[in-house]
Scaffold this motif. Sequence first.
Motif, mmCIF file in Angstrom:
data_model
loop_
_atom_site.group_PDB
_atom_site.id
_atom_site.type_symbol
_atom_site.label_atom_id
_atom_site.label_comp_id
_atom_site.label_asym_id
_atom_site.label_seq_id
_atom_site.Cartn_x
_atom_site.Cartn_y
_atom_site.Cartn_z
ATOM 1 N N TYR A 18 0.846 -1.199 0.000
ATOM 2 C CA TYR A 18 0.000 0.000 0.000
ATOM 3 C C TYR A 18 0.878 1.245 0.000
ATOM 4 C CZ TYR A 18 -3.559 -3.353 1.388
ATOM 5 O OH TYR A 18 -4.409 -4.443 1.426
ATOM 6 N N VAL A 19 0.412 2.265 -0.708
ATOM 7 C CA VAL A 19 1.119 3.540 -0.766
ATOM 8 C C VAL A 19 0.163 4.644 -0.327
ATOM 9 C CG1 VAL A 19 2.334 5.204 -2.232
ATOM 10 C CG2 VAL A 19 2.571 2.747 -2.679
ATOM 11 N N VAL A 20 0.648 5.538 0.529
ATOM 12 C CA VAL A 20 -0.133 6.686 0.983
ATOM 13 C C VAL A 20 0.539 7.955 0.473
ATOM 14 C CG1 VAL A 20 -0.954 8.018 2.960
ATOM 15 C CG2 VAL A 20 -0.977 5.518 3.053
ATOM 16 N N LEU A 21 -0.195 8.742 -0.287
ATOM 17 C CA LEU A 21 0.317 10.004 -0.812
ATOM 18 C C LEU A 21 -0.090 11.126 0.138
ATOM 19 C CD1 LEU A 21 -0.468 9.527 -4.614
ATOM 20 C CD2 LEU A 21 1.662 9.074 -3.388
ATOM 21 N N ALA A 22 0.913 11.681 0.825
ATOM 22 C CA ALA A 22 0.683 12.758 1.793
ATOM 23 C C ALA A 22 1.630 13.906 1.464
ATOM 24 C CB ALA A 22 0.922 12.244 3.214
ATOM 25 N N VAL A 23 1.621 14.290 0.190
ATOM 26 C CA VAL A 23 2.638 15.221 -0.324
ATOM 27 C C VAL A 23 2.314 16.691 -0.096
ATOM 28 C CG1 VAL A 23 3.510 13.607 -2.042
ATOM 29 C CG2 VAL A 23 1.575 15.078 -2.626
ATOM 30 N N GLY A 24 1.126 16.999 0.381
ATOM 31 C CA GLY A 24 0.800 18.374 0.715
ATOM 32 C C GLY A 24 0.620 19.284 -0.484
ATOM 33 N N THR A 25 0.640 20.572 -0.203
ATOM 34 C CA THR A 25 0.427 21.586 -1.237
ATOM 35 C C THR A 25 1.455 22.702 -1.085
ATOM 36 O OG1 THR A 25 -1.126 22.794 0.170
ATOM 37 C CG2 THR A 25 -2.058 21.171 -1.352
ATOM 38 N N ARG A 26 1.470 23.579 -2.069
ATOM 39 C CA ARG A 26 2.298 24.789 -2.030
ATOM 40 C C ARG A 26 1.434 25.959 -2.491
ATOM 41 N NH1 ARG A 26 3.811 21.765 -6.522
ATOM 42 N NH2 ARG A 26 3.626 22.819 -8.547
ATOM 43 N N PRO A 27 1.848 27.189 -2.228
ATOM 44 C CA PRO A 27 1.041 28.328 -2.664
ATOM 45 C C PRO A 27 0.859 28.352 -4.179
ATOM 46 C CG PRO A 27 2.684 29.027 -1.066
ATOM 47 C CD PRO A 27 3.017 27.610 -1.425
ATOM 48 N N HIS A 28 -0.362 28.657 -4.604
ATOM 49 C CA HIS A 28 -0.644 28.821 -6.036
ATOM 50 C C HIS A 28 -0.003 30.126 -6.508
ATOM 51 C CE1 HIS A 28 -2.649 28.943 -9.840
ATOM 52 N NE2 HIS A 28 -3.409 29.979 -9.517
#
Length: 465
Positions: free
Chosen positions: A142-152
């Motif tokens: 199983y893989v969990v993608l928890a890569v977040g975000t950055r400002p647009h």
Amino acid sequence: MSQHYDLLVIGSGPSGQRAAVQAAKLGKRAAVVERKHVVGGNAVHTGTIPSKTLRETVLNLTGWRERGFYGRAYRVKKDITVHDLKQRLQMTLEHEIEVMQHQLMRNGVDVIRGQAHFVDEHTVRVTESAQDDDAVDYTADYVVLAVGTRPHRPSHIPFDRRKIMDSDDILRMEKLPRTMAVIGGGVIGIEYATIFSALDINVTVVEARDQLLSFVDSEITQEFQHHMRDRGMIMRLGEEVSEVREDNDGKIITQLASGRRVVTDLALFCAGRQGNTDTLKLENAGLEADKRGRLEVNEQFQTAVPHIYGVGDVIGFPALASTSMEQGRRAARNALTGEPQKRLENFPIGIYSVPEISMAGRTEQELKDAGIPFESGIARFRETARGQILGLDQGMLKMLFSLEDHTLLGVHVEGEGATELVHIGHAVLELGGTLEYFIESVFNYPTLAEAYKVAALDAWNRLSR
């Protein structure tokens, strides 16, 4: 030869860390891939912890909480510098990183440094440099993608990390401005706008919608906007930004589509976030992100590929550190035990503005749209003894109750300690409690929590008419 894990998490922010630790506590082999040299993700390095630490530092150094007694001219420190703000920030960040590293280590979670991308739906390649010379492949059930975000960052905004900044850049500023434009009236924009206003910086907020924080109860936002205007903040609502530029005198011109313009020393752009999925090569795993780089998931946080999960900011609303932690934990449990997880519904939302705003449950508008009969009860903090002791002339607590059975439907708080106070109402909400609980319960005296009883009695009086 690749290494194999039961659960592989990409990203070490709140959601990724909780997913990995939950896997370890279930006796599974787990690892976290982190591209930065230390763990923590955006929450520790550029988002939650830095902005909240900055807020608390500003309130302490300015003497904001004592101005109710000593007047608006009161200061703890007369000349506050960026160095003063960053000193406490660094101490807090170092502590948080140490705590997170220790939690991962003592639970036996491997931390893999480097940039990750999919080779196929079960294989992730991690590289420490731009070249693939040092690439190592890892496989996982199983893989969990928890890569977040950055400002647009829209292409028409000339970000220079000096006078035209996003919410990540603002923590690197070298000098406090005298005037500031904040473009975007969402959570991040309003938090920073009010924090810098507390430093007696002249702040103008530009928002394309006609209301700030549109998901918050309108009575709360009206009260909040009144406080903002009362301290000299300027709001340009319903205004689109057509251009941001620096003029010959070094001033930043924020040109509005209406023809108006805002002239300041600095502009902070806080209009949206972008998911950090562009380097993952999602197509190799059979996945696709939307135009903002976000992933679509089901109630169990599964993506279109069932053994790949998405959690945290990268899956969109509510994008809170608190809910992200729980998403990570529940995703790992679902993956490794097969147990369906209860849907996150009545979670509290906290906005760390000055003053704070927090809520749980439904707003008045939501109840009206759903055709649910209700009554409200309101308490002002100045009506409580604790409010007087603290010198509070602002702040309110509002509760919404069902007309049919008096069940609590929503709790909304604006003012000092709102993000702490909301949990009392949230607990009652989750347990299906009613108006009578607040009337019959005893609250410590004097406390701001006593506002719950005041608000309940206000609702009772209206229901008894």
